[in-house]
Design a protein around this motif. Sequence first.
Motif: not given
Length: 257
Positions: A81-87, A141
């Motif tokens: 997910s983009s949120s996990v990647q961003f974090a 990522s």
Amino acid sequence: IASSCNPRNRPRNSVTFGVYNVQARLDQEEGVIISSNLTDILQNGTRNNEVWTSFEPFIYYDDTSSPPALLRGFPEQNYLSSSVQFAGLFLMVLSIFLSVAFMAFVFYFRNSMTIKASQPIFLYCLLLGSALMACGILTLSFDESYGWDEQALSSACMSTPWLLFLGFIIIYCGLFTKLWRINKVLQFRRRKVEIKHVAGPFAILTLSVVVVLTCWTALDHYSWVRKEVNTETGETYGRCTSKNTMVYATVIGVLMS
């Protein structure tokens, strides 16, 4: 259309693939008449570059060229997910930024008695190792949803243990060598113990880990694999794997213990 990976099969780019539109119609005199028309062909196609040539529209069972709705939804691919990647990327950037900032701090105050007593060369090793380990987040990522193909993902997979293990061994050796130097100084108070006098274990341990990682890369490449985890829904899951991951990781763990 997908060709088998069986090495006994013909190369994919040596075969011409065709799509035939098979239709049945009822004739009062001749009964059921079945006809087939070639609608599309694929020549010299590769798995990552398919160019189809279309001759005429494909006609479906409802006598239109609009494909019917799927019997089931698109199978879950469990993409990152983009949120996990961003974090993850945020934490990586933060860690690298702090490592570089503290390197600059140590360099700027290198003549301070406190910094000298802390042995700056080993502080640099700790910060460099931390930055390398943080870079391991980058290689974990991405997946196919971000446009990476299998070859790029496999290269990223193999880069991950290099970054993580080399970063850790640099931190470990930095701490070990620093404490060993202090011990040497306490044993030989009248003798000056320089970095070169205690650099042997650092070089040997680091070189040993590099040798193991090189063998791992050459003999059992850590690669990206996507497997189907549910045959009914078609759900898949992608991850980095190799046949003897635990063997190489255990050997490196023994070297660092």
